[in-house]
Design an enzyme around this catalytic site. Structure first.
Site, PDB file in Angstrom:
ATOM      1  N   CYS A 157      75.854  54.996  35.485  1.00 20.07           N
ATOM      2  CA  CYS A 157      74.901  55.018  34.373  1.00 20.07           C
ATOM      3  C   CYS A 157      74.201  56.368  34.253  1.00 20.07           C
ATOM      4  O   CYS A 157      73.690  56.713  33.190  1.00 20.07           O
ATOM      5  CB  CYS A 157      73.886  53.898  34.528  1.00 20.07           C
ATOM      6  SG  CYS A 157      72.850  54.029  35.996  1.00 20.07           S
ATOM      7  N   GLU A 208      67.971  47.612  33.228  1.00 17.78           N
ATOM      8  CA  GLU A 208      68.435  48.955  33.605  1.00 17.78           C
ATOM      9  C   GLU A 208      69.723  49.198  32.831  1.00 17.78           C
ATOM     10  O   GLU A 208      70.778  48.647  33.157  1.00 17.78           O
ATOM     11  CB  GLU A 208      68.694  49.048  35.111  1.00 17.78           C
ATOM     12  CG  GLU A 208      69.131  50.434  35.549  1.00 17.78           C
ATOM     13  CD  GLU A 208      69.717  50.454  36.952  1.00 17.78           C
ATOM     14  OE1 GLU A 208      70.118  51.555  37.377  1.00 17.78           O
ATOM     15  OE2 GLU A 208      69.810  49.397  37.599  1.00 17.78           O
TER      16      GLU A 208
END
Length: 358
Positions: free
Chosen positions: A309, A275
């Site tokens: 993110c 990720e």
């Protein structure tokens, strides 16, 4: 027929919640349900980003410690072990018990998270800990819902699929949501019956170590969860390259993700889940509710001090409303309260460290 516009609901954060005084109790490695010093005796400092003062020294694991953690995990995963023979519903009970203990220690965990990461206490308590508890409870309920299929085929045969745990899972978590990322990694792996060797980010190891104490208190067998704080080039690399680790899950930068993928390929071609970071745009059209759009865009880029993110780091606005949008966005940004993350009313704390600040 006119369509009614649906109001976007942003997280409800009580910035006036009074923090408790954080108590750091756990600073060692957690291997085989015991807190132990690093094999080499080394430690590293973890820093309070609000004051830039040292909070404490934390044991710094390396390849030898990862080997010990993997050996403990292999014993826990051995055929016939307590963990391998445990009913799936009982795994769910353990995860629910862990969620109960996190809920019990919620104020203390939120305070530790704010101390080590710098995010406002209101965010830690109301956002992060809420999601952590929900994550563990979700996977607790899913433990006995994992099953394969029976497949009709020609002839006097029976065909079926069976879902089995992959084995020993290495996990490497980031510093921006330290406790939440631990939950996202641990809960699904344990739900499926795996054993775990986890390395928390060296910038923010403290909440993961507190969770380790709750794992033991909840009753998980020794070796099922092992937590090895340390640095990427030593502990992280050892996890990525280990021949007895069957999968690595990593959240962090694209550069490090590439290194982990290469290490996995060089070793035992282990499964890898990455990720990684990215750029997330906000797009605002002229028919939008401009005040609502300003608030959403503001939250998208400033939430968690922008250390996210999925941060809305680009905003595209239609020409007709561009000037008004910019004017209102600037006005909103000027009202954002910055300061000590442990103080009531603070919306925006410090960056996690000097590197991120610069």
């Amino acid at each position: 027929m006119a369509t009614k516009r649906r109001k976007t609901v942003l997280p409800n954060v009580d910035t006036n919640r009074i923090p408790v005084q954080p108590e750091v109790q756990y600073t060692q490695l957690f291997i085989n349900n015991k807190f132990v010093d690093a094999s080499n005796g080394e430690t590293f400092e973890t820093i309070d980003p609000a004051t830039e003062k040292v909070i404490c020294e934390v044991a710094s694991g390396d390849a030898e410690d990862v080997d010990k953690a993997v050996a403990a995990a292999k014993r826990a995963f051995k055929i016939g072990s307590d963990w391998r023979t445990m009913d799936a519903s009982v795994r769910g009970e353990l995860l629910n018990r862990l969620a109960d203990l996190i809920e019990r220690d919620r104020e203390q965990l939120a305070a530790i998270e704010t101390l080590d990461n710098g995010k406002p206490y209101g965010d830690s308590f109301n956002v992060d800990l809420t999601l952590v508890i929900k994550c563990f409870r979700y996977y607790a309920g899913y433990c006995d819902k994992l099953h394969g299929k029976t497949i009709p085929i020609d002839g006097p045969f029976m065909c079926f699929t069976r879902h089995e745990p992959i084995g020993i899972v290495g996990q490497i978590t980031p510093w921006n949501f330290p406790l939440l990322m631990v939950a996202w990694k641990l809960a699904p792996a344990l739900c499926c019956g795996n054993c775990v060797v986890l390395k928390p980010a060296e910038q923010t190891p403290l909440s993961a170590l507190h969770i380790a104490s709750l794992v033991r208190e909840a009753g998980f067998p020794p070796g099922v969860v092992n937590i090895v704080p340390g640095f990427g080039p030593k502990a992280g690399a050892a996890i990525s390259e280990h021949m007895d680790i069957d999968k690595v899950a990593f959240t962090g930068s694209t550069k490090v993700g590439q290194m982990i993928l290469q290490a996995a390929g060089r070793s035992n071609c282990k499964n890898v889940t990455l990720e990684l970071g990215g750029k997330s745009p906000c797009i605002v059209f002229a028919d939008a509710d401009i005040d609502e759009a300003v608030e959403i865009a503001h939250h998208a880029i400033f939430f968690n001090q922008g250390q996210c993110c999925a941060a809305g780091s680009r905003t595209y606005v239609q020409d007709e409303i561009y000037d008004e949008f910019v004017r209102k966005s600037v006005a909103r940004a000027k009202t954002r309260s910055t300061g000590d993350p442990m103080q009531r009313g603070t919306e925006h704390g410090p960056q996690v460290n000097e590197m991120q600040f610069k």
